[in-house]
Design a protein around this motif. Structure first.
Motif, PDB file in Angstrom:
ATOM      1  N   LYS A 170     -10.004  -3.473   9.568  1.00  0.00           N
ATOM      2  CA  LYS A 170      -9.378  -4.775   9.769  1.00  0.00           C
ATOM      3  C   LYS A 170      -8.756  -4.843  11.166  1.00  0.00           C
ATOM      4  O   LYS A 170      -8.942  -5.824  11.886  1.00  0.00           O
ATOM      5  CB  LYS A 170      -8.290  -5.020   8.719  1.00  0.00           C
ATOM      6  CG  LYS A 170      -8.811  -5.375   7.361  1.00  0.00           C
ATOM      7  CD  LYS A 170      -7.663  -5.617   6.408  1.00  0.00           C
ATOM      8  CE  LYS A 170      -8.157  -5.875   5.005  1.00  0.00           C
ATOM      9  NZ  LYS A 170      -7.078  -6.071   4.052  1.00  0.00           N
ATOM     10  N   LYS A 205     -10.060 -10.461   3.453  1.00  0.00           N
ATOM     11  CA  LYS A 205      -9.850  -9.935   2.094  1.00  0.00           C
ATOM     12  C   LYS A 205     -11.120 -10.041   1.254  1.00  0.00           C
ATOM     13  O   LYS A 205     -11.328  -9.260   0.338  1.00  0.00           O
ATOM     14  CB  LYS A 205      -8.690 -10.661   1.415  1.00  0.00           C
ATOM     15  CG  LYS A 205      -7.345 -10.259   1.972  1.00  0.00           C
ATOM     16  CD  LYS A 205      -6.209 -10.964   1.285  1.00  0.00           C
ATOM     17  CE  LYS A 205      -4.887 -10.552   1.933  1.00  0.00           C
ATOM     18  NZ  LYS A 205      -3.771 -11.329   1.409  1.00  0.00           N
ATOM     19  N   GLU A 206     -11.975 -11.000   1.603  1.00  0.00           N
ATOM     20  CA  GLU A 206     -13.239 -11.164   0.874  1.00  0.00           C
ATOM     21  C   GLU A 206     -14.150  -9.955   1.062  1.00  0.00           C
ATOM     22  O   GLU A 206     -15.021  -9.704   0.241  1.00  0.00           O
ATOM     23  CB  GLU A 206     -13.981 -12.404   1.373  1.00  0.00           C
ATOM     24  CG  GLU A 206     -13.302 -13.712   1.093  1.00  0.00           C
ATOM     25  CD  GLU A 206     -14.026 -14.901   1.715  1.00  0.00           C
ATOM     26  OE1 GLU A 206     -15.203 -14.759   2.097  1.00  0.00           O
ATOM     27  OE2 GLU A 206     -13.397 -15.967   1.808  1.00  0.00           O
ATOM     28  N   PHE A 207     -13.971  -9.245   2.169  1.00  0.00           N
ATOM     29  CA  PHE A 207     -14.879  -8.145   2.504  1.00  0.00           C
ATOM     30  C   PHE A 207     -14.376  -6.757   2.101  1.00  0.00           C
ATOM     31  O   PHE A 207     -15.060  -5.770   2.315  1.00  0.00           O
ATOM     32  CB  PHE A 207     -15.176  -8.163   4.017  1.00  0.00           C
ATOM     33  CG  PHE A 207     -15.846  -9.432   4.455  1.00  0.00           C
ATOM     34  CD1 PHE A 207     -17.128  -9.760   4.039  1.00  0.00           C
ATOM     35  CD2 PHE A 207     -15.173 -10.324   5.284  1.00  0.00           C
ATOM     36  CE1 PHE A 207     -17.740 -10.941   4.445  1.00  0.00           C
ATOM     37  CE2 PHE A 207     -15.782 -11.506   5.697  1.00  0.00           C
ATOM     38  CZ  PHE A 207     -17.057 -11.808   5.274  1.00  0.00           C
ATOM     39  N   LYS A 229      -6.875 -13.620   5.779  1.00  0.00           N
ATOM     40  CA  LYS A 229      -7.209 -14.101   4.430  1.00  0.00           C
ATOM     41  C   LYS A 229      -8.719 -13.984   4.189  1.00  0.00           C
ATOM     42  O   LYS A 229      -9.162 -13.556   3.127  1.00  0.00           O
ATOM     43  CB  LYS A 229      -6.742 -15.549   4.299  1.00  0.00           C
ATOM     44  CG  LYS A 229      -6.704 -16.088   2.916  1.00  0.00           C
ATOM     45  CD  LYS A 229      -6.070 -17.476   2.923  1.00  0.00           C
ATOM     46  CE  LYS A 229      -6.194 -18.153   1.596  1.00  0.00           C
ATOM     47  NZ  LYS A 229      -5.690 -19.528   1.630  1.00  0.00           N
ATOM     48  N   LYS A 230      -9.490 -14.358   5.197  1.00  0.00           N
ATOM     49  CA  LYS A 230     -10.953 -14.284   5.101  1.00  0.00           C
ATOM     50  C   LYS A 230     -11.417 -12.825   4.975  1.00  0.00           C
ATOM     51  O   LYS A 230     -12.364 -12.519   4.255  1.00  0.00           O
ATOM     52  CB  LYS A 230     -11.589 -14.947   6.339  1.00  0.00           C
ATOM     53  CG  LYS A 230     -13.086 -15.023   6.315  1.00  0.00           C
ATOM     54  CD  LYS A 230     -13.553 -16.111   5.392  1.00  0.00           C
ATOM     55  CE  LYS A 230     -15.049 -16.312   5.502  1.00  0.00           C
ATOM     56  NZ  LYS A 230     -15.562 -17.169   4.443  1.00  0.00           N
ATOM     57  N   LYS A 243     -19.784 -12.018  11.196  1.00  0.00           N
ATOM     58  CA  LYS A 243     -19.439 -13.135  10.312  1.00  0.00           C
ATOM     59  C   LYS A 243     -18.058 -13.688  10.661  1.00  0.00           C
ATOM     60  O   LYS A 243     -17.856 -14.901  10.703  1.00  0.00           O
ATOM     61  CB  LYS A 243     -19.461 -12.702   8.841  1.00  0.00           C
ATOM     62  CG  LYS A 243     -20.821 -12.757   8.202  1.00  0.00           C
ATOM     63  CD  LYS A 243     -20.676 -12.580   6.696  1.00  0.00           C
ATOM     64  CE  LYS A 243     -21.968 -12.770   5.968  1.00  0.00           C
ATOM     65  NZ  LYS A 243     -22.446 -14.151   5.954  1.00  0.00           N
ATOM     66  N   TYR A 292     -16.956 -17.270  12.085  1.00  0.00           N
ATOM     67  CA  TYR A 292     -15.895 -18.005  11.386  1.00  0.00           C
ATOM     68  C   TYR A 292     -14.898 -18.577  12.410  1.00  0.00           C
ATOM     69  O   TYR A 292     -14.456 -19.717  12.282  1.00  0.00           O
ATOM     70  CB  TYR A 292     -15.203 -17.050  10.404  1.00  0.00           C
ATOM     71  CG  TYR A 292     -14.052 -17.622   9.623  1.00  0.00           C
ATOM     72  CD1 TYR A 292     -14.257 -18.611   8.653  1.00  0.00           C
ATOM     73  CD2 TYR A 292     -12.756 -17.151   9.813  1.00  0.00           C
ATOM     74  CE1 TYR A 292     -13.197 -19.105   7.912  1.00  0.00           C
ATOM     75  CE2 TYR A 292     -11.689 -17.650   9.070  1.00  0.00           C
ATOM     76  CZ  TYR A 292     -11.922 -18.626   8.128  1.00  0.00           C
ATOM     77  OH  TYR A 292     -10.876 -19.114   7.393  1.00  0.00           O
TER      78      TYR A 292
END
Length: 157
Positions: free
Chosen positions: A40, A31-33, A28-29, A11, A15
């Motif tokens: 990370k 952090k959604e996961f 930042k993206k 994903k 992106y």
């Protein structure tokens, strides 16, 4: 819905493929996961190694887009890149994406719109309004004054 590590990795790769991204946007993206720090780091390393994530490419693309499409000046572009945690040195080295002649022409185009008649330049408030507008677009004060001088020169010929 819970995603596996490989699905999240894919994903994030997608992106980055959709549009050039900087590290700040990808983090930042992420952090959604709700990933653990090791995951990370592994994903970031993967994105960099596979050339999905390239800070210089992002910076150059961002500068071109904001100038040639949105017509922002150097100051505004630089400020927005700093908000994305792009280093000053990288920003400066990538500013050559803006051709100085194009920059000058863009300022003159704005002035033609803002100050359509030469007599208007005598009107202090209109000139001031044009300067304020161009500063808000991120153009340098000295560049604006030079462009106004060029514009009045061309208009009086």
């Amino acid at each position: 819905m819970s995603l596996t590590f490989l699905e999240i990795k894919q994903k994030l790769a997608n992106y980055c493929v959709y549009q050039d991204r900087c590290h700040h946007e990808v983090e930042k993206k992420m952090k959604e996961f709700l990933l653990i720090p090791e995951a990370k780091e592994e994903i970031l390393l993967y994105l960099i190694q596979e050339n999905f994530l390239d800070e210089e490419r992002f910076t150059r693309s961002y500068i071109r887009g904001k100038f040639y499409i949105k017509h922002w000046g150097r100051i505004k572009i630089k400020a927005h890149l700093k908000q994305k945690d792009i280093q000053e040195k990288l920003i400066s080295s990538c500013m050559d994406e803006i051709d100085p002649k194009d920059y000058e022409q863009q300022l003159l185009k704005f002035l033609e719109k803002l100050l359509p008649e030469v007599e208007d330049l005598l009107d202090y408030s209109k000139k001031n309004k044009a300067i304020r507008h161009l500063i808000s677009k991120g153009y340098e004060y000295d560049e604006i004054l030079n462009a106004i001088a060029d514009y009045t020169e061309k208009s009086t010929d």
